[in-house]
Design an enzyme around this catalytic site. Sequence first.
Site, PDB file in Angstrom:
ATOM      1  N   LYS A   1      42.338  30.564  30.618  1.00  0.00           N
ATOM      2  CA  LYS A   1      43.381  32.114  30.919  1.00  0.00           C
ATOM      3  C   LYS A   1      42.151  33.003  31.946  1.00  0.00           C
ATOM      4  O   LYS A   1      40.946  32.815  31.894  1.00  0.00           O
ATOM      5  CB  LYS A   1      44.445  32.201  29.642  1.00  0.00           C
ATOM      6  CG  LYS A   1      45.014  31.034  29.175  1.00  0.00           C
ATOM      7  CD  LYS A   1      45.565  32.033  27.889  1.00  0.00           C
ATOM      8  CE  LYS A   1      46.477  31.015  27.423  1.00  0.00           C
ATOM      9  NZ  LYS A   1      47.009  31.881  25.775  1.00  0.00           N
TER      10      LYS A   1
ATOM     11  N   SER B   1      45.535  26.534  24.527  1.00  0.00           N
ATOM     12  CA  SER B   1      47.005  27.609  23.391  1.00  0.00           C
ATOM     13  C   SER B   1      47.874  26.168  23.041  1.00  0.00           C
ATOM     14  O   SER B   1      46.935  25.260  21.837  1.00  0.00           O
ATOM     15  CB  SER B   1      47.823  27.564  24.676  1.00  0.00           C
ATOM     16  OG  SER B   1      47.304  28.523  25.035  1.00  0.00           O
ATOM     17  N   HIS B   2      48.866  25.601  22.779  1.00  0.00           N
ATOM     18  CA  HIS B   2      49.469  25.109  22.028  1.00  0.00           C
ATOM     19  C   HIS B   2      49.566  23.675  22.263  1.00  0.00           C
ATOM     20  O   HIS B   2      50.147  22.477  21.487  1.00  0.00           O
ATOM     21  CB  HIS B   2      51.521  25.053  22.580  1.00  0.00           C
ATOM     22  CG  HIS B   2      51.721  25.538  23.226  1.00  0.00           C
ATOM     23  ND1 HIS B   2      51.375  26.443  23.994  1.00  0.00           N
ATOM     24  CD2 HIS B   2      52.232  24.518  23.508  1.00  0.00           C
ATOM     25  CE1 HIS B   2      52.351  26.192  25.780  1.00  0.00           C
ATOM     26  NE2 HIS B   2      52.789  24.945  25.221  1.00  0.00           N
TER      27      HIS B   2
END
Length: 150
Positions: A111, A101-102
């Site tokens: 995930k 993700s970030h």
Amino acid sequence: METISFGTDGWRATLEEFTAPRVRMVGQAVATYLTDEGIAGPVAVGYDARETSRGFAEELSRTLCANGFDVLLADRDRPTPLIAYAIVDRDLAGGLVITASHNPPEYNGVKFIPEDGAPALPAVTDAIADRLADPDPLPEGEHGIAREVD
């Protein structure tokens, strides 16, 4: 080594901690969770554009197949929402996405997305974390098949 602990719908760690054996443990936990919950059908596996993501996605695919699940492996990097859409659109058992993700480049993550395509709730990720274990493959004749798909 740090314990594998799930945060928002998955696990993220630096590449020192995020290793192939540990990714296989997460894949086994998801396979066990789906089996225990009576959730059947193919599982999507996607990945982001990070250099290590494709290889980790292949590890997840092999682990899921060894547990009897057919896998639809993304043919190239795809954003998480596209994998979530594919799960619902193709009526899949769920999916996994290799993505940090970030987080910065020294991280990666995985995930889990349930069959409804929404982010996994804490009760689901807790149930998966409770099942973390080394891979426990079925006899080869019971393995699923992985296919690369768009």
